[in-house]
Enzyme design. Sequence first.
Site, PDB file in Angstrom:
ATOM      1  N   LEU A 157       0.825  -1.214   0.000  1.00 26.88           N
ATOM      2  CA  LEU A 157       0.000   0.000   0.000  1.00 26.88           C
ATOM      3  C   LEU A 157       0.859   1.263   0.000  1.00 26.88           C
ATOM      4  O   LEU A 157       0.394   2.342  -0.333  1.00 26.88           O
ATOM      5  CB  LEU A 157      -0.933  -0.017   1.211  1.00 26.88           C
ATOM      6  CG  LEU A 157      -1.954  -1.158   1.221  1.00 26.88           C
ATOM      7  CD1 LEU A 157      -2.759  -1.156   2.505  1.00 26.88           C
ATOM      8  CD2 LEU A 157      -2.855  -1.109  -0.004  1.00 26.88           C
ATOM      9  N   HIS A 195       8.056  -4.156   7.713  1.00 25.53           N
ATOM     10  CA  HIS A 195       7.703  -2.735   7.835  1.00 25.53           C
ATOM     11  C   HIS A 195       8.076  -2.214   9.220  1.00 25.53           C
ATOM     12  O   HIS A 195       8.569  -1.094   9.353  1.00 25.53           O
ATOM     13  CB  HIS A 195       6.199  -2.519   7.614  1.00 25.53           C
ATOM     14  CG  HIS A 195       5.772  -2.329   6.184  1.00 25.53           C
ATOM     15  ND1 HIS A 195       6.238  -1.309   5.384  1.00 25.53           N
ATOM     16  CD2 HIS A 195       4.920  -3.031   5.420  1.00 25.53           C
ATOM     17  CE1 HIS A 195       5.682  -1.397   4.180  1.00 25.53           C
ATOM     18  NE2 HIS A 195       4.869  -2.431   4.180  1.00 25.53           N
TER      19      HIS A 195
HETATM   20  O1  K2U Z   1       1.905  -3.800   3.939  1.00 19.15           O
HETATM   21  C1  K2U Z   1       1.107  -3.545   3.058  1.00 19.15           C
HETATM   22  O2  K2U Z   1       1.281  -2.619   2.255  1.00 19.15           O
HETATM   23  C2  K2U Z   1      -0.080  -4.411   2.902  1.00 19.15           C
HETATM   24  C3  K2U Z   1       0.092  -5.354   1.781  1.00 19.15           C
HETATM   25  C4  K2U Z   1       0.293  -6.692   2.420  1.00 19.15           C
HETATM   26  C5  K2U Z   1       0.744  -7.795   1.529  1.00 19.15           C
HETATM   27  C6  K2U Z   1       1.602  -7.595   0.464  1.00 19.15           C
HETATM   28  C7  K2U Z   1       2.002  -8.668  -0.314  1.00 19.15           C
HETATM   29  C8  K2U Z   1       1.562  -9.944  -0.034  1.00 19.15           C
HETATM   30  C9  K2U Z   1       0.723 -10.124   1.029  1.00 19.15           C
HETATM   31  C10 K2U Z   1       0.329  -9.067   1.802  1.00 19.15           C
HETATM   32  C11 K2U Z   1      -1.109  -5.052   0.908  1.00 19.15           C
HETATM   33  O3  K2U Z   1      -2.191  -5.732   1.368  1.00 19.15           O
HETATM   34  S1  K2U Z   1      -0.781  -5.146  -0.751  1.00 19.15           S
HETATM   35  C12 K2U Z   1      -2.258  -5.170  -1.515  1.00 19.15           C
HETATM   36  C13 K2U Z   1      -2.832  -6.540  -1.594  1.00 19.15           C
HETATM   37  C14 K2U Z   1      -4.182  -6.660  -1.540  1.00 19.15           C
HETATM   38  C15 K2U Z   1      -4.748  -7.916  -1.640  1.00 19.15           C
HETATM   39  C16 K2U Z   1      -3.952  -9.049  -1.797  1.00 19.15           C
HETATM   40  C17 K2U Z   1      -2.587  -8.927  -1.834  1.00 19.15           C
HETATM   41  C18 K2U Z   1      -2.007  -7.657  -1.752  1.00 19.15           C
HETATM   42 ZN    ZN Z   2       3.670  -3.070   2.571  1.00 25.25          ZN
END
Ligand code: K2U
Ligand code: ZN
Length: 167
Positions: free
Chosen positions: A92, A137
């Site tokens: 995100l 993160h």
């Molecule tokens: O940390 C973040 O930005 C949240 C990510 C988490 C994530 C990234 C990669 C693989 C798994 C989790 C976001 O949710 S990225 C957007 C997204 C939305 C639905 C499915 C996968 C990734």
């Molecule tokens: Zn992330």
Amino acid sequence: MSLLPILRFPDPRLKKPAAPVREIDENILRLARDMAETMYEAPGIGLAAPQVDVLHRVVVIDVSDTRDELLTLINPEIVESEGKQTGEEGCLSVPGIYDRVERAERVVVRYLDLERCRKTIAADGLLAVCLQHEIEHLDGRIFVEHLSRLKQARIRAKLAKQAKITA
Ligand code: K2U
Ligand code: ZN
């Protein structure tokens, strides 16, 4: 509850490590609620406090298809990891960028829940990926750091161009 602004790469604040939560007080409970609302609205399946400019070790995750299985982890730490898996990731804080990242196939994570209970979760698949992504993160790391320097430079240029267009 409030939606929180999400910091975008290469904002230097995303590189700062978060501090352990000392007391799960009303401020932490409110932060967790706002993070969950922000994650669901984005939409995402995880969110770490540094992404909303808060340097506390707090993570929210919901990998369920029904979007009703919220996990809130305070001071999460990976205590075991095994195997390897490679999958496409996004973030995100790095909108529009997706690339393949190698992670552990299975992790065991110890954390505190919002009731201040010590919990342990064993995860594989997407939940394991998400836990590793979010805990990174908390340590001031972003998934693009797993990519080549050339790819990181191209991502910076692309996001800088996008920022000019939307400014
Ligand atoms: O940390 C973040 O930005 C949240 C990510 C988490 C994530 C990234 C990669 C693989 C798994 C989790 C976001 O949710 S990225 C957007 C997204 C939305 C639905 C499915 C996968 C990734
Ligand atoms: Zn992330």
